[in-house]
Design a protein around this motif. Structure first.
Motif, PDB file in Angstrom:
ATOM      1  N   ASN A 114       0.832  -1.211   0.000  1.00 31.22           N
ATOM      2  CA  ASN A 114       0.000   0.000   0.000  1.00 31.22           C
ATOM      3  C   ASN A 114       0.860   1.252   0.000  1.00 31.22           C
ATOM      4  O   ASN A 114       0.563   2.218  -0.713  1.00 31.22           O
ATOM      5  CB  ASN A 114      -0.951   0.009   1.194  1.00 31.22           C
ATOM      6  CG  ASN A 114      -2.055  -1.011   1.073  1.00 31.22           C
ATOM      7  OD1 ASN A 114      -2.370  -1.479  -0.014  1.00 31.22           O
ATOM      8  ND2 ASN A 114      -2.635  -1.372   2.185  1.00 31.22           N
ATOM      9  N   ILE A 115       1.910   1.258   0.810  1.00 33.71           N
ATOM     10  CA  ILE A 115       2.818   2.403   0.857  1.00 33.71           C
ATOM     11  C   ILE A 115       3.378   2.692  -0.532  1.00 33.71           C
ATOM     12  O   ILE A 115       3.557   3.844  -0.926  1.00 33.71           O
ATOM     13  CB  ILE A 115       3.967   2.155   1.862  1.00 33.71           C
ATOM     14  CG1 ILE A 115       3.438   2.212   3.294  1.00 33.71           C
ATOM     15  CG2 ILE A 115       5.122   3.139   1.656  1.00 33.71           C
ATOM     16  CD1 ILE A 115       4.423   1.722   4.348  1.00 33.71           C
ATOM     17  N   LEU A 116       3.632   1.631  -1.293  1.00 38.32           N
ATOM     18  CA  LEU A 116       4.252   1.769  -2.612  1.00 38.32           C
ATOM     19  C   LEU A 116       3.239   1.994  -3.730  1.00 38.32           C
ATOM     20  O   LEU A 116       3.616   2.053  -4.897  1.00 38.32           O
ATOM     21  CB  LEU A 116       5.109   0.541  -2.897  1.00 38.32           C
ATOM     22  CG  LEU A 116       6.302   0.424  -1.949  1.00 38.32           C
ATOM     23  CD1 LEU A 116       6.946  -0.942  -2.067  1.00 38.32           C
ATOM     24  CD2 LEU A 116       7.302   1.531  -2.199  1.00 38.32           C
ATOM     25  N   GLY A 117       1.978   2.121  -3.372  1.00 36.35           N
ATOM     26  CA  GLY A 117       0.964   2.395  -4.384  1.00 36.35           C
ATOM     27  C   GLY A 117       0.672   1.214  -5.282  1.00 36.35           C
ATOM     28  O   GLY A 117       0.220   1.376  -6.417  1.00 36.35           O
ATOM     29  N   TYR A 118       0.903   0.015  -4.794  1.00 34.15           N
ATOM     30  CA  TYR A 118       0.629  -1.187  -5.580  1.00 34.15           C
ATOM     31  C   TYR A 118      -0.863  -1.489  -5.559  1.00 34.15           C
ATOM     32  O   TYR A 118      -1.512  -1.397  -4.523  1.00 34.15           O
ATOM     33  CB  TYR A 118       1.380  -2.391  -5.005  1.00 34.15           C
ATOM     34  CG  TYR A 118       0.968  -3.695  -5.643  1.00 34.15           C
ATOM     35  CD1 TYR A 118       1.489  -4.084  -6.859  1.00 34.15           C
ATOM     36  CD2 TYR A 118       0.030  -4.525  -5.029  1.00 34.15           C
ATOM     37  CE1 TYR A 118       1.103  -5.264  -7.451  1.00 34.15           C
ATOM     38  CE2 TYR A 118      -0.363  -5.710  -5.614  1.00 34.15           C
ATOM     39  CZ  TYR A 118       0.172  -6.084  -6.824  1.00 34.15           C
ATOM     40  OH  TYR A 118      -0.224  -7.248  -7.413  1.00 34.15           O
ATOM     41  N   THR A 119      -1.390  -1.825  -6.711  1.00 36.05           N
ATOM     42  CA  THR A 119      -2.751  -2.350  -6.816  1.00 36.05           C
ATOM     43  C   THR A 119      -2.702  -3.532  -7.763  1.00 36.05           C
ATOM     44  O   THR A 119      -1.797  -3.651  -8.591  1.00 36.05           O
ATOM     45  CB  THR A 119      -3.744  -1.310  -7.375  1.00 36.05           C
ATOM     46  OG1 THR A 119      -3.352  -0.994  -8.713  1.00 36.05           O
ATOM     47  CG2 THR A 119      -3.788  -0.051  -6.520  1.00 36.05           C
ATOM     48  N   LYS A 120      -3.669  -4.414  -7.659  1.00 40.56           N
ATOM     49  CA  LYS A 120      -3.730  -5.546  -8.587  1.00 40.56           C
ATOM     50  C   LYS A 120      -3.866  -5.044 -10.017  1.00 40.56           C
ATOM     51  O   LYS A 120      -3.316  -5.624 -10.947  1.00 40.56           O
ATOM     52  CB  LYS A 120      -4.880  -6.475  -8.218  1.00 40.56           C
ATOM     53  CG  LYS A 120      -4.613  -7.218  -6.938  1.00 40.56           C
ATOM     54  CD  LYS A 120      -5.736  -8.140  -6.568  1.00 40.56           C
ATOM     55  CE  LYS A 120      -5.373  -8.781  -5.245  1.00 40.56           C
ATOM     56  NZ  LYS A 120      -6.408  -9.569  -4.674  1.00 40.56           N
ATOM     57  N   GLU A 121      -4.553  -3.924 -10.175  1.00 43.55           N
ATOM     58  CA  GLU A 121      -4.721  -3.360 -11.513  1.00 43.55           C
ATOM     59  C   GLU A 121      -3.387  -2.894 -12.096  1.00 43.55           C
ATOM     60  O   GLU A 121      -3.119  -3.083 -13.273  1.00 43.55           O
ATOM     61  CB  GLU A 121      -5.712  -2.189 -11.492  1.00 43.55           C
ATOM     62  CG  GLU A 121      -7.146  -2.588 -11.205  1.00 43.55           C
ATOM     63  CD  GLU A 121      -7.408  -2.861  -9.721  1.00 43.55           C
ATOM     64  OE1 GLU A 121      -6.662  -2.363  -8.861  1.00 43.55           O
ATOM     65  OE2 GLU A 121      -8.361  -3.606  -9.437  1.00 43.55           O
ATOM     66  N   SER A 122      -2.523  -2.303 -11.265  1.00 49.96           N
ATOM     67  CA  SER A 122      -1.229  -1.844 -11.775  1.00 49.96           C
ATOM     68  C   SER A 122      -0.361  -3.033 -12.159  1.00 49.96           C
ATOM     69  O   SER A 122       0.394  -2.975 -13.132  1.00 49.96           O
ATOM     70  CB  SER A 122      -0.507  -0.940 -10.777  1.00 49.96           C
ATOM     71  OG  SER A 122      -0.147  -1.631  -9.601  1.00 49.96           O
ATOM     72  N   ALA A 123      -0.477  -4.136 -11.430  1.00 52.20           N
ATOM     73  CA  ALA A 123       0.298  -5.328 -11.768  1.00 52.20           C
ATOM     74  C   ALA A 123      -0.188  -5.925 -13.075  1.00 52.20           C
ATOM     75  O   ALA A 123       0.606  -6.328 -13.919  1.00 52.20           O
ATOM     76  CB  ALA A 123       0.195  -6.363 -10.657  1.00 52.20           C
ATOM     77  N   VAL A 124      -1.491  -5.953 -13.273  1.00 49.75           N
ATOM     78  CA  VAL A 124      -2.051  -6.503 -14.505  1.00 49.75           C
ATOM     79  C   VAL A 124      -1.673  -5.623 -15.690  1.00 49.75           C
ATOM     80  O   VAL A 124      -1.276  -6.117 -16.741  1.00 49.75           O
ATOM     81  CB  VAL A 124      -3.591  -6.637 -14.394  1.00 49.75           C
ATOM     82  CG1 VAL A 124      -4.208  -6.969 -15.734  1.00 49.75           C
ATOM     83  CG2 VAL A 124      -3.952  -7.672 -13.348  1.00 49.75           C
ATOM     84  N   ARG A 125      -1.740  -4.301 -15.518  1.00 47.69           N
ATOM     85  CA  ARG A 125      -1.385  -3.385 -16.612  1.00 47.69           C
ATOM     86  C   ARG A 125       0.096  -3.470 -16.951  1.00 47.69           C
ATOM     87  O   ARG A 125       0.481  -3.365 -18.098  1.00 47.69           O
ATOM     88  CB  ARG A 125      -1.727  -1.951 -16.230  1.00 47.69           C
ATOM     89  CG  ARG A 125      -3.182  -1.604 -16.387  1.00 47.69           C
ATOM     90  CD  ARG A 125      -3.374  -0.099 -16.334  1.00 47.69           C
ATOM     91  NE  ARG A 125      -2.758   0.504 -15.186  1.00 47.69           N
ATOM     92  CZ  ARG A 125      -3.371   0.789 -14.041  1.00 47.69           C
ATOM     93  NH1 ARG A 125      -4.641   0.508 -13.894  1.00 47.69           N
ATOM     94  NH2 ARG A 125      -2.727   1.348 -13.044  1.00 47.69           N
TER      95      ARG A 125
END
Length: 135
Positions: A114-125
């Motif tokens: 969360n601190i690093l702004g990770y989301t499942k959507e960013s990983a998929v993109r």
């Protein structure tokens, strides 16, 4: 063998770090909170260990930023925050608390993402972009 995906590598690293600190809570507590009372040689050794560990976190985070998986508001501050998040578990975690060591390690790994702004959507993109060489 650890997955090359930065978010997986970060989770593994945070879990390992937190688990080690919890398993060695007294010794880690002394070297973390009483560092200033160590002799000069031990202070330098501790400083070098901390720098090497921070470097591992920095490398994982840089790869996550480069791949598009991480979107921290400030890379340097976020990387240090993740390190402190892990290290300071010794200040508050108790074996008699609501969460066991594994649960705390998992929770802190998710907070680090969360601190690093990770989301499942960013990983998929970011995955197709990496394969196409556009990231």
């Amino acid at each position: 063998v650890v997955d090359d995906d930065p978010h997986v590598r970060l989770k593994v690293m945070v879990r390992a770090f937190v688990s080690f600190y919890i398993a060695n809570q007294l010794a880690c507590g002394v070297t973390t909170t009483e560092r200033r009372n160590l002799d000069a040689v031990r202070q330098e050794q501790q400083t070098e260990r901390r720098k090497r560990l921070q470097s591992v976190f920095d490398d994982i985070i840089d790869k996550g930023i480069d791949s598009g998986a991480f979107h921290p508001s400030h890379r340097y501050v976020s990387s240090r925050a993740v390190m402190v998040l892990c290290r300071d578990v010794i200040r508050w975690w108790k074996p008699t608390g609501a969460l066991d060591a594994n649960q705390v390690a998992n929770e802190l790994a998710n907070l680090a993402l969360n601190i690093l702004g990770y989301t499942k959507e960013s990983a998929v993109r970011s995955e197709p972009e990496r394969r196409l060489g556009t990231a």
